[in-house]
Each structure stands twice: as C-alpha cells, then as structure tokens.
Design an enzyme around this catalytic site. Sequence first.
Site, PDB file in Angstrom:
ATOM      1  N   GLU A  92      10.319   5.536  -2.965  1.00  0.00           N
ATOM      2  CA  GLU A  92      10.434   5.273  -4.403  1.00  0.00           C
ATOM      3  C   GLU A  92      10.874   3.840  -4.685  1.00  0.00           C
ATOM      4  O   GLU A  92      11.956   3.595  -5.214  1.00  0.00           O
ATOM      5  CB  GLU A  92      11.411   6.261  -5.050  1.00  0.00           C
ATOM      6  CG  GLU A  92      10.933   7.693  -4.950  1.00  0.00           C
ATOM      7  CD  GLU A  92      11.933   8.695  -5.513  1.00  0.00           C
ATOM      8  OE1 GLU A  92      13.079   8.323  -5.754  1.00  0.00           O
ATOM      9  OE2 GLU A  92      11.541   9.858  -5.697  1.00  0.00           O
ATOM     10  N   GLU A 110       7.094  15.019  -3.261  1.00  0.00           N
ATOM     11  CA  GLU A 110       8.365  15.668  -3.577  1.00  0.00           C
ATOM     12  C   GLU A 110       8.266  16.391  -4.906  1.00  0.00           C
ATOM     13  O   GLU A 110       7.748  15.848  -5.888  1.00  0.00           O
ATOM     14  CB  GLU A 110       9.495  14.644  -3.715  1.00  0.00           C
ATOM     15  CG  GLU A 110       9.939  13.992  -2.442  1.00  0.00           C
ATOM     16  CD  GLU A 110      11.119  13.035  -2.686  1.00  0.00           C
ATOM     17  OE1 GLU A 110      11.858  13.209  -3.674  1.00  0.00           O
ATOM     18  OE2 GLU A 110      11.280  12.107  -1.890  1.00  0.00           O
TER      19      GLU A 110
HETATM   20  C1  GAL Z   1      14.000  11.992  -5.216  1.00  0.00           C
HETATM   21  C2  GAL Z   1      14.274  11.129  -4.003  1.00  0.00           C
HETATM   22  C3  GAL Z   1      14.917  11.951  -2.910  1.00  0.00           C
HETATM   23  C4  GAL Z   1      16.082  12.706  -3.464  1.00  0.00           C
HETATM   24  C5  GAL Z   1      15.627  13.576  -4.595  1.00  0.00           C
HETATM   25  C6  GAL Z   1      16.797  14.364  -5.146  1.00  0.00           C
HETATM   26  O1  GAL Z   1      13.595  11.256  -6.329  1.00  0.00           O
HETATM   27  O2  GAL Z   1      13.103  10.570  -3.468  1.00  0.00           O
HETATM   28  O3  GAL Z   1      15.324  11.112  -1.870  1.00  0.00           O
HETATM   29  O4  GAL Z   1      17.040  11.810  -3.906  1.00  0.00           O
HETATM   30  O5  GAL Z   1      15.095  12.739  -5.624  1.00  0.00           O
HETATM   31  O6  GAL Z   1      16.405  15.346  -6.044  1.00  0.00           O
END
Ligand code: GAL
Length: 669
Positions: free
Chosen positions: A156, A310
Amino acid sequence: MNQGLGRPRLRPTSLLFGGDYNPDQWAPAVWAEDVRLMARAGVNSAVVGPFSWSSMEPREGEYRFGWLDDALELLHAHGIGVILSTPTASPPPWFSLAHPDGLTTRADGIRLQHGSRDTYDPASPAYRAAAARIAQVLGERYGRSPALIAWHVHNEYGTVSFGPHVEQAFRAWLHERYGDLDELNRAWHTAFWSQGYSDWSEVMLPGRTQYLDNPTQVLDFRRFSADLLLDCFEDQISILRRESPGVPITTNLILPTWLHYDHWAFASRCDFVAIDHYPDADGIEGAAQVAFGADLARSLGSGSPWLLMEQAATITVRDGKMLPRPSGAYARSSLQHVARGSLGALTFQWRAPYAGAESFHSSMLPHAGEHTRGFRETVGTGAMLTALGDLAAAPEGPTVRPEVAITWDPAAWWAAETRTLPTDDLSFLRTVQGVHRAVWNLGRTVDFVRLDHDLSPYRVVLVPSQIVLAPDQRANLERFARAGGTVVVWYFSGTFDPALHVVPGGYSGALADLLGIRVLELHPLPTGVTVLLTDGGAGSVWAEDLHLVGAEAMARYESGELAGRPAITRRAVGAGVAHYISTELDDASLQRVLEPILLDAGCGPDAEGAGDGVEVVRRYAGDEEYLVCINHTAATRTVECRGTDLLTGYVFDGPVTLLAGATLVLRQA
Ligand code: GAL
C-alpha cells in the site's frame, strides 16, 4: 495498460484463496497446524513477508533467511503458492537510527519517530538504496523458487513526506514540468499574494502555512508525490524483472480513499492489478462499495484479470471498533470480486496474532481457533471458490464488458481536495461513488475510464466531478458524443484547466459548448439544505444559475432562489446526446434520471430482475461466459436467467428464485 504483450501473467489453475501469512511471527509448531488448517479451508496461496524486513535483515547487510526458506518449502510441499512481498513498507530500527533523514517529515516540519510502519521518506537516497538492496537479495534468493507465483512489492504505497530530500526532488520535477521559472510563475499565478519566484532555490514545498495555500502548488505537489512513489515502485520492479524473469509483479492499491498515487500509472506498471478493499458497511451499502472497488480494479487493468489481495473475513475494524460481519458476507463479497474479474479472493490475514498493533483485525483463523463461526465461514468460502475454479481461466478479451463508463481521474480528485473551492462540501469520492451506486442499483455493470482513454467500447460515459479537464480530454468526449455516444456531465466538471485556472466564460466552461449551456453563477447549498426539482427529484450540496444555449431543460428547480431555472438539461450532439445535472441528486432521484437515459442509449439491465440489491454480472473466463447472481437483500427475489449451475449441474431456463443472501453462478450455453 497492463495487458502489454510479453508481460508475465498470473495464471492460476483455480481461483486463489488465502491471505497474508507471517511465519516469522510464529513458532514452527504453529506452522504445522497452519498448513493442516489451510488444507481444510482450501487455501492455495499466501502473501508472505510484507512487513518482515527486520526478520530478514536484522542488522544492515546481515541476512537471516532460514525461516523464509523453511516456510516457502513447507507451503510449496502443501500446494500453497507464495506471493512473496518485499518488506520495504516497514524499515527496521537499524535503518531509522543510521538514517534519521530517511524518516517521514510531516507538513508541519516535524520528523516522525521510528515505532510503527510506513515511516520512510520516499526521496531519501538511503531509503531507496536500502529498499533496492533487500529487493535485490530477495530476487536473487527466491526469484526462481518453485514456490513463487508472484511478487508483491512493498505494501500500500502511500507515504507522503515533506523532508529536504523531497524538496530537492520537487524542484527537479517542477523544472522538468515547466522548463523555466516564468512558466512556473504563470501556472502557479504567483503574482497573487507576492509569491513570485526569481530563483529555483526559492521554490518550497506546500507545508503548513498561515492561511490558505496556493492551490496549483498543492495540486502539483500531489502529482509529484504520486510520481515519486511510482519511482520507488519502479526501482524494485527493474530489480525483480532481472532476477526473476517470467514471474508477475504487482503491488496492492488500497481502495477507495487512499489517494497518494495515480492509480492508472501504478496499474500500468503492474503485471496484474491487485487491490485491498475494506468497505465501511455491510449489507446493500457494503455490497455497492465492493462492486465499486472491484469495477475500479478491473478497469485499472483494462478489463484483464486482477486480484483482490486483502479484504476482511468475518470481523472488520470500523471507526476504531472491531465488528463481526454478518454470516455469509465473507463468501458473498469474495464472489462479488470474482464476478467482477478477480482471480480469487485473498484476505488479511491468515491467523489472528496474539500480540502487536493489529491483534484484533480481521483473520481467517480467529483467536478462538478452528471451532468458530469465523473459521467455518473461511472453510465455506474456500469450498465455494474451489467449486468455481473454471472462472480462473484467462478470457480472450476483458473479464467483464460493460457498456457504461464512469470517469475516474486522480487529478480531478486532488483538485477537488484543494481548500479554495466554493464549498467544502464538494467530494470527488462521494459523488463518483454515488453515481456508481445508482448504476449498480439499476442493474448495469460499469467500467471506470479516464477521458483520454478510448471511449468507443461504451454507449454511455458518465462524468461526475471531473473538475479539471485538459483540452484533449474535452475533445475526446465531444468526439464520443458526436459519434453517437451518450454523455452525462455533473456540476462543476470542466471548470478548471490542468493548472487549476478557471476556464473563462462561466463555470463548467470547458464543456459549456458541448452541453449547450452557460453557468453564470454558483449557488452552493448550505449543509443539510435540499432543493426540489420539477421532476420530483431533490438535490443538495450544489445548485447553479444555468442558462440554455442550445440545450433543453429536462427538469427545473422548483424551490429555493433558483425556482424556475433549469436544473437538468439535454442537448443533441451529432449522432449522440449530452446531458448536464447541476445539483447533487439523492440516490432515488439520480436513479430516476439515469434509467431513461440508459434505456435511450440501448443499455438494458444485465438480466431482468437485476438491480435494487440483486447483483448480476456477466463474467468471461476462457472461452466461456458465466452469469453470477447475488441477492444482497433480505427478501426473496427473482432473476430471469438461464444456464447450468456450476455447483449442482442443474440447468435453469427462465425465472430463478434467489432467497435472501443466496448466490448462483450459471455457465451460459
Ligand atoms: C491493510 C494493510 C494490512 C493491515 C490491514 C488491517 O490496509 O495492508 O497490512 O494493516 O489493513 O486491517
């Protein structure tokens, strides 16, 4: 875009399912349980190492990879493909101590301390060198590993810094963009408030100042910061390409609010687009948000297969609260992503950690272990994706072929966030998402485009919040309309040129001739105030005094000081038509306005019964065509469709009843 010939492709033989996996945070005994439970859940891929820099390189130049060698071997032995991350989003303590100038500096000049993640300065030579070194070492060691299915660079991208290295790089970037100071002074209109520069060394970053800052300087700084992050990404791409030929490379773009980069530029460097998406609602609103993120991801890669890297599983964190997601939401949102072109559905993260800053964030395997609703839903979602494996095949053309497009332009978003506009209530994201939600509720799928893209695949192009417009973008839109396309433009679009100067001749000036209107006066509405329209609709946020110069009024303002003046217009343009909407319509009013426009343009719903919370997407994979149906509502609904149910083999021909929350995937004859 990223479909470039000869680029490595991600070509799974089944849909990808899995999540972030951090073996360095667990004892090897836990690893054995992990692979056992991953097998039960149908996990076939894992994202390894995104924040593991200090486990890989505990001291500068001293590497420790035994754990990673073992983890890759174990995963590979269990048929789990590895998406290996470079860990550069989280520099280790030795780096921060040795290179304090490599830490992030805030806009107020305060340098952040080590202790979290993403604390680096993207222009710091020491940071760039350290990041390149660890990418090089990883590339050499694992670039040809049979466990590896793709590279995931960083995590990110999004750190914006105001340190001295950034300032120097900003000056160089401006020099390149403007050539000389006269041109910079003109573009930034520095005669205003005594800002004229007579030497490049005087040009500073738009840090914290006494009052309003120079909006063009701010816009340029955002353009520059986006380019700087892209440079960081490219450093690592060139290393991994060399060390790991044929293995596709990506990075995860976080949607939708993370606007530190130009999504199109990043996507064009990725071999496949990957996104992270955490909607801030469940239910129909959440489903609309998922569709929005998934449509954006697919569009960024010109329709080619992409990957959801994710999402939240059965719990999520919203507004600082850990909340369970409703039963079935994890499976439904996974299917939504696949329907809209994803090669699978990955999740943050595999196992809930017992310690650290994110112990209570989403996981596929909750703290309470395998005998939980959470893990049962993980197993159910994995089983569903396994059964739908045919959708992993690469299609001949795009994965979804919408006839409607919505403009998405980072420069327009950055411009809408400058602090010198007629109202603080303008929101690029709210407006664009509102338009997407309306079309989603009307049962049509949507692509996103930039106005300098080829618009010919579409019948309708919707232009909300395009407040900055370049002359070639305007010309492209006009060509599209003249050739028979339908254009709908929202208020304030076309008001500024790329230097953020108001186009002379009234607002929306760049599009006024195309639309057949003149906007003589702006009437932003006080927060919470609504205006009524003669077609029964209602608007808020914005209104304007609009004069017709060739267009006809489709609806007029009925209440407020503009009562009787045109509010929504239409003008025939060549073989096409251009509409203008001068206020922010509420959802119901917007749907009422858009439905006949879509029908007139020949865009019907994707199936009869689609819309209003029932999602139907026509998805292409291999040589096959599939219809994915998802009922997000709490009621039983009927969809007119035919085809063979991929899960049961049953052949449907005609109206299909979908119970509340039900899903169906039909192979078309
Ligand atoms: C995402 C991030 C992850 C983790 C997650 C938590 O945006 O890439 O590393 O922090 O959020 O919900």
